[in-house]
Motif scaffolding. Structure first.
Motif, mmCIF file in Angstrom:
data_model
loop_
_atom_site.group_PDB
_atom_site.id
_atom_site.type_symbol
_atom_site.label_atom_id
_atom_site.label_comp_id
_atom_site.label_asym_id
_atom_site.label_seq_id
_atom_site.Cartn_x
_atom_site.Cartn_y
_atom_site.Cartn_z
ATOM 1 N N MET A 1 31.637 60.316 7.681
ATOM 2 C CA MET A 1 30.773 60.305 8.910
ATOM 3 C C MET A 1 29.510 61.002 8.865
ATOM 4 S SD MET A 1 33.326 61.692 11.757
ATOM 5 C CE MET A 1 34.173 60.964 12.123
ATOM 6 N N PRO A 2 29.028 60.892 9.736
ATOM 7 C CA PRO A 2 27.665 61.440 10.248
ATOM 8 C C PRO A 2 27.814 62.945 10.738
ATOM 9 C CG PRO A 2 27.329 59.130 10.901
ATOM 10 C CD PRO A 2 28.451 58.815 10.356
ATOM 11 N N ARG A 3 27.267 63.574 10.113
ATOM 12 C CA ARG A 3 26.887 64.826 10.390
ATOM 13 C C ARG A 3 25.807 65.896 11.377
ATOM 14 N NH1 ARG A 3 28.005 68.318 6.307
ATOM 15 N NH2 ARG A 3 27.614 66.800 4.942
ATOM 16 N N LEU A 4 25.550 65.925 12.327
ATOM 17 C CA LEU A 4 24.485 66.760 12.990
ATOM 18 C C LEU A 4 24.177 67.966 12.108
ATOM 19 C CD1 LEU A 4 23.907 65.234 16.845
ATOM 20 C CD2 LEU A 4 22.122 65.333 14.957
ATOM 21 N N LEU A 5 24.189 69.100 11.950
ATOM 22 C CA LEU A 5 23.466 70.240 11.429
ATOM 23 C C LEU A 5 23.149 70.626 12.644
ATOM 24 C CD1 LEU A 5 23.688 70.140 7.963
ATOM 25 C CD2 LEU A 5 25.618 69.898 9.447
ATOM 26 N N VAL A 6 22.957 72.278 13.013
ATOM 27 C CA VAL A 6 22.039 73.053 13.912
ATOM 28 C C VAL A 6 22.490 74.154 13.072
ATOM 29 C CG1 VAL A 6 21.784 73.934 16.191
ATOM 30 C CG2 VAL A 6 22.392 71.711 16.095
ATOM 31 N N ILE A 7 20.542 75.061 12.122
ATOM 32 C CA ILE A 7 20.794 75.824 11.945
ATOM 33 C C ILE A 7 20.534 76.954 12.640
ATOM 34 C CG2 ILE A 7 20.133 77.949 10.067
ATOM 35 C CD1 ILE A 7 20.641 75.279 8.080
ATOM 36 N N CYS A 8 20.825 77.936 13.234
ATOM 37 C CA CYS A 8 20.225 79.066 14.416
ATOM 38 C C CYS A 8 20.255 80.625 13.738
ATOM 39 C CB CYS A 8 20.258 79.068 15.851
ATOM 40 S SG CYS A 8 22.242 79.280 15.806
ATOM 41 N N ARG A 9 19.374 81.542 13.986
ATOM 42 C CA ARG A 9 19.508 82.786 14.245
ATOM 43 C C ARG A 9 20.544 83.704 15.284
ATOM 44 N NH1 ARG A 9 13.617 85.083 12.692
ATOM 45 N NH2 ARG A 9 13.885 84.228 11.051
ATOM 46 N N GLN A 10 20.667 84.684 14.313
ATOM 47 C CA GLN A 10 21.488 85.458 15.959
ATOM 48 C C GLN A 10 21.099 85.401 17.266
ATOM 49 O OE1 GLN A 10 24.659 87.003 15.111
ATOM 50 N NE2 GLN A 10 25.060 88.068 16.840
ATOM 51 N N PRO A 11 21.168 85.680 18.153
ATOM 52 C CA PRO A 11 20.705 85.969 18.865
ATOM 53 C C PRO A 11 20.730 87.903 18.966
ATOM 54 C CG PRO A 11 23.419 85.233 19.733
ATOM 55 C CD PRO A 11 22.849 84.709 18.546
ATOM 56 N N TYR A 12 19.243 88.162 19.506
ATOM 57 C CA TYR A 12 19.289 89.336 18.974
ATOM 58 C C TYR A 12 19.824 90.622 20.359
ATOM 59 C CZ TYR A 12 15.605 89.239 23.059
ATOM 60 O OH TYR A 12 15.081 88.728 24.176
ATOM 61 N N HIS A 13 20.234 89.873 21.122
ATOM 62 C CA HIS A 13 20.928 90.574 22.484
ATOM 63 C C HIS A 13 22.562 91.066 22.391
ATOM 64 C CE1 HIS A 13 20.481 86.645 24.015
ATOM 65 N NE2 HIS A 13 21.245 86.696 24.854
ATOM 66 N N LEU A 14 23.181 90.844 21.545
ATOM 67 C CA LEU A 14 24.378 89.878 20.906
ATOM 68 C C LEU A 14 24.442 90.870 19.932
ATOM 69 C CD1 LEU A 14 24.850 86.369 22.997
ATOM 70 C CD2 LEU A 14 25.172 88.487 23.762
ATOM 71 N N CYS A 55 22.420 87.597 10.357
ATOM 72 C CA CYS A 55 23.033 86.773 9.789
ATOM 73 C C CYS A 55 22.075 84.925 10.740
ATOM 74 C CB CYS A 55 24.629 86.818 9.719
ATOM 75 S SG CYS A 55 25.403 86.664 11.438
ATOM 76 N N GLU A 56 23.072 84.278 10.335
ATOM 77 C CA GLU A 56 22.476 83.276 11.197
ATOM 78 C C GLU A 56 23.931 82.008 11.168
ATOM 79 O OE1 GLU A 56 19.452 81.142 9.165
ATOM 80 O OE2 GLU A 56 17.811 82.254 9.434
ATOM 81 N N TRP A 57 23.549 81.257 12.498
ATOM 82 C CA TRP A 57 24.413 80.608 12.202
ATOM 83 C C TRP A 57 24.763 78.627 11.641
ATOM 84 C CZ3 TRP A 57 29.162 82.431 13.989
ATOM 85 C CH2 TRP A 57 29.089 84.170 14.662
ATOM 86 N N LEU A 58 25.790 78.096 11.176
ATOM 87 C CA LEU A 58 25.260 76.475 11.492
ATOM 88 C C LEU A 58 26.768 76.502 12.263
ATOM 89 C CD1 LEU A 58 24.634 74.289 9.440
ATOM 90 C CD2 LEU A 58 26.807 74.735 7.410
ATOM 91 N N ILE A 59 26.499 75.576 13.232
ATOM 92 C CA ILE A 59 27.331 74.395 13.888
ATOM 93 C C ILE A 59 26.656 72.683 13.325
ATOM 94 C CG2 ILE A 59 27.540 73.493 15.878
ATOM 95 C CD1 ILE A 59 25.555 76.496 16.751
ATOM 96 N N GLU A 60 28.010 72.436 12.593
ATOM 97 C CA GLU A 60 28.202 70.794 12.589
ATOM 98 C C GLU A 60 28.866 69.804 13.412
ATOM 99 O OE1 GLU A 60 29.715 70.994 7.581
ATOM 100 O OE2 GLU A 60 29.716 72.842 8.248
ATOM 101 N N PHE A 61 28.304 69.232 14.506
ATOM 102 C CA PHE A 61 29.004 68.252 15.289
ATOM 103 C C PHE A 61 29.650 66.771 14.519
ATOM 104 C CE2 PHE A 61 26.846 71.413 17.515
ATOM 105 C CZ PHE A 61 26.765 71.654 18.410
ATOM 106 N N CYS A 62 31.146 67.087 14.190
ATOM 107 C CA CYS A 62 30.947 65.437 13.656
ATOM 108 C C CYS A 62 30.469 63.766 14.949
ATOM 109 C CB CYS A 62 32.452 65.167 12.675
ATOM 110 S SG CYS A 62 32.775 67.008 12.664
#
Length: 108
Positions: A1-14, A55-62
């Motif tokens: 199954m294809p996955r959309l992957l989003v990698i992003c940084r930690q928001p500095y204000h949270l 840290c960074e975040w990985l969001i995987e959408f199926c």
């Protein structure tokens, strides 16, 4: 199954926990509005760092085949989330990973 992957940084204000809560809520909204199959939110960290200050975040959408283009279309919740991540300075990167194109490697 294809996955959309989003990698992003930690928001500095949270704080990390607040960021996790916020991201989880946003991902749930994307799943509901764009009718995606599921998602996974993973915290990424530098394996050579003794501290976990950044840290960074990985969001995987199926997604079903072909659904990625509708999720990224005008008015799509995923497209809106990525725009919000950019506005927050989280520098999101998005890629499509299709398991049908994966090359399996094993030790010889």
């Amino acid at each position: 199954m294809p996955r959309l992957l989003v990698i992003c940084r930690q928001p500095y204000h949270l704080r990390r926990q607040d960021a996790e809560t916020w991201l989880a809520q946003e991902v749930e909204t994307v799943l509901r509005r764009d009718k995606l199959q599921g998602a996974r939110l993973t915290r990424l960290r530098n394996p050579t760092s003794e501290t976990s200050s950044s840290c960074e975040w990985l969001i995987e959408f199926c997604v079903e085949t072909g659904a990625s283009s509708s999720a990224l279309g005008r008015g799509g919740a995923l497209r809106e989330l990525v725009a919000d991540l950019r506005l927050l300075g989280m520098q999101p990167t998005m890629v499509l990973a299709d398991d049908r194109e994966a090359i399996e490697l094993r030790p010889s």
